[in-house]
Motif scaffolding. Structure first.
Motif, PDB file in Angstrom:
ATOM      1  N   GLU A   9      -9.158   5.606   1.218  1.00  0.00           N
ATOM      2  CA  GLU A   9      -8.002   5.231   1.035  1.00  0.00           C
ATOM      3  C   GLU A   9      -7.699   3.682   1.317  1.00  0.00           C
ATOM      4  N   LYS A  10      -8.494   3.024   1.723  1.00  0.00           N
ATOM      5  CA  LYS A  10      -8.130   1.748   2.095  1.00  0.00           C
ATOM      6  C   LYS A  10      -9.304   0.656   2.397  1.00  0.00           C
ATOM      7  N   THR A  11      -9.160  -0.546   2.293  1.00  0.00           N
ATOM      8  CA  THR A  11     -10.327  -1.323   2.891  1.00  0.00           C
ATOM      9  C   THR A  11     -10.059  -1.264   4.280  1.00  0.00           C
ATOM     10  N   ASN A  41      -2.823  -4.646  13.159  1.00  0.00           N
ATOM     11  CA  ASN A  41      -3.381  -3.413  12.178  1.00  0.00           C
ATOM     12  C   ASN A  41      -4.686  -3.130  12.180  1.00  0.00           C
ATOM     13  N   ASP A  43      -7.924  -0.507  12.175  1.00  0.00           N
ATOM     14  CA  ASP A  43      -8.118   0.988  11.952  1.00  0.00           C
ATOM     15  C   ASP A  43      -8.972   1.460  13.382  1.00  0.00           C
ATOM     16  N   ASP A 286      -4.846  -5.184   2.716  1.00  0.00           N
ATOM     17  CA  ASP A 286      -3.732  -3.862   2.498  1.00  0.00           C
ATOM     18  C   ASP A 286      -3.756  -3.679   1.108  1.00  0.00           C
ATOM     19  N   HIS A 287      -4.183  -4.164   0.041  1.00  0.00           N
ATOM     20  CA  HIS A 287      -3.763  -4.322  -1.201  1.00  0.00           C
ATOM     21  C   HIS A 287      -4.271  -2.989  -1.827  1.00  0.00           C
ATOM     22  N   ARG A 288      -5.500  -2.594  -1.599  1.00  0.00           N
ATOM     23  CA  ARG A 288      -6.262  -1.489  -2.270  1.00  0.00           C
ATOM     24  C   ARG A 288      -5.206   0.015  -1.393  1.00  0.00           C
ATOM     25  N   ALA A 289      -4.999  -0.204  -0.322  1.00  0.00           N
ATOM     26  CA  ALA A 289      -4.354   1.071   0.050  1.00  0.00           C
ATOM     27  C   ALA A 289      -2.738   0.917  -0.595  1.00  0.00           C
ATOM     28  N   LYS A 290      -2.203   0.079  -1.008  1.00  0.00           N
ATOM     29  CA  LYS A 290      -0.868   0.060  -1.728  1.00  0.00           C
ATOM     30  C   LYS A 290      -1.250   0.509  -3.093  1.00  0.00           C
TER      31      LYS A 290
END
Length: 303
Positions: A9-11, A41, A43, A286-290
């Protein structure tokens, strides 16, 4: 959600800290570091054994539990070189009791001088044993430029595949200073059928002597661009720090743009450096998650 699911879902962004040495002037400073890192932020935050030795896990587990209590996943480093099966079973029970489910399983550095080897000659042996004796998410180390003990990169990839097939959920690389090594390594992994997520380990360099010693021990190339940075700023600690931060930021921007699965920042317990790098890169990370979140939004009917 487990760490390995986050890669879909994200980097992923994680940090590494280490327990202070016993003689540290302020051993509680690690918790001040964590107070900063938890707001950046993450993970996950991994905790090494530092210089305390393979059998001494008291501070490591304590710090990992604090991270978990902050609401952040913690990854406990577990080097197996001096451990027996009974030692590992005891540690697994301790981790279960603390609700800690993520382990970075390592062979560990060979101690200097005489030592009594344990039951785990290779990291793959430890990984298999953990998988047989608990429900843990297992991370392992990998080496874009090859492990110093491997005769060549082909053998190193073969050994990495054995390690992954033993039960690895995701990989974190050793530090590297030339992204081209990472990209070639990623291609070799794909060709070898190694398809678990790979986080790129990035170490911001702020001290010339320290990085020269570390890279010589690890067999890491010092690129010409990086050498010029060190030579220009080595006599100015503040300028060297800022140049090291800028170099790490450049690496991360390039890696994220090229679709890296995650970034693992070796913080060296320096929250200032971690914060500077986070502030410069978090929108990109955060771009990939968005993008994924926007794809999953319900479509609005057009009138």
């Amino acid at each position: 959600m487990s760490i390995q699911d986050l890669f879909k879902e994200k980097t992923v962004l994680s940090y590494e800290v280490f327990p202070p040495k016993k003689q540290a002037k302020n051993p509680s400073s690690i918790y001040k570091t964590l107070d900063v890192l938890k707001d950046l932020n993450p993970d996950a935050i991994s905790v090494t054994y530092g210089a305390l030795g393979a059998k001494n896990n008291t501070e490591t587990f304590k710090i990992a539990k604090t991270i978990k209590d902050y609401g952040v996943e913690s990854i406990v480093h577990l080097p197996g070189i001096e451990l027996t099966k009974a030692d590992v079973l005891e540690k697994l029970d301790q981790l279960k009791a603390l609700n800690l489910h993520n382990i970075l399983a390592l062979r560990g550095d060979l101690p200097e001088g005489d030592f009594t080897p344990g039951d785990f000659r290779y990291a793959s042996d430890l990984i298999s044993f953990i998988k047989e004796n608990g429900d843990f998410n297992i991370t392992a180390a990998c080496y874009p430029e090859g492990h110093v003990d491997s005769p060549n990169i082909v053998e190193d990839i073969k050994n990495l595949r054995i390690k992954v097939e033993s039960g690895v959920d995701h990989l974190i690389t050793q530090l590297f200073l030339n992204n081209d090594h990472f990209y070639r390594f990623r291609e070799r992994c794909a060709l070898a059928g190694i398809n678990v997520p790979i986080e790129a380990g990035i170490m911001p360099v702020t001290n010339k002597r320290q990085i020269e010693k570390m890279t010589s021990l690890c067999g890491v190339e010092l690129p010409e661009k990086f050498i010029k940075v060190m030579n220009r700023y080595e006599d100015d600690p503040i300028a060297m720090r800022d140049a090291g931060i800028a170099y790490a930021i450049d690496q991360i921007v390039d890696l994220v743009t090229q679709g890296v699965d995650g970034i693992h920042l070796y913080t060296m317990n320096n929250p200032y450096i971690a914060k500077r790098i986070f502030e410069a890169t978090h929108n990109l990370i955060d771009h990939r998650a968005k993008v994924i979140a926007n794809k999953n939004l319900p479509k609005v009917a057009q009138i």
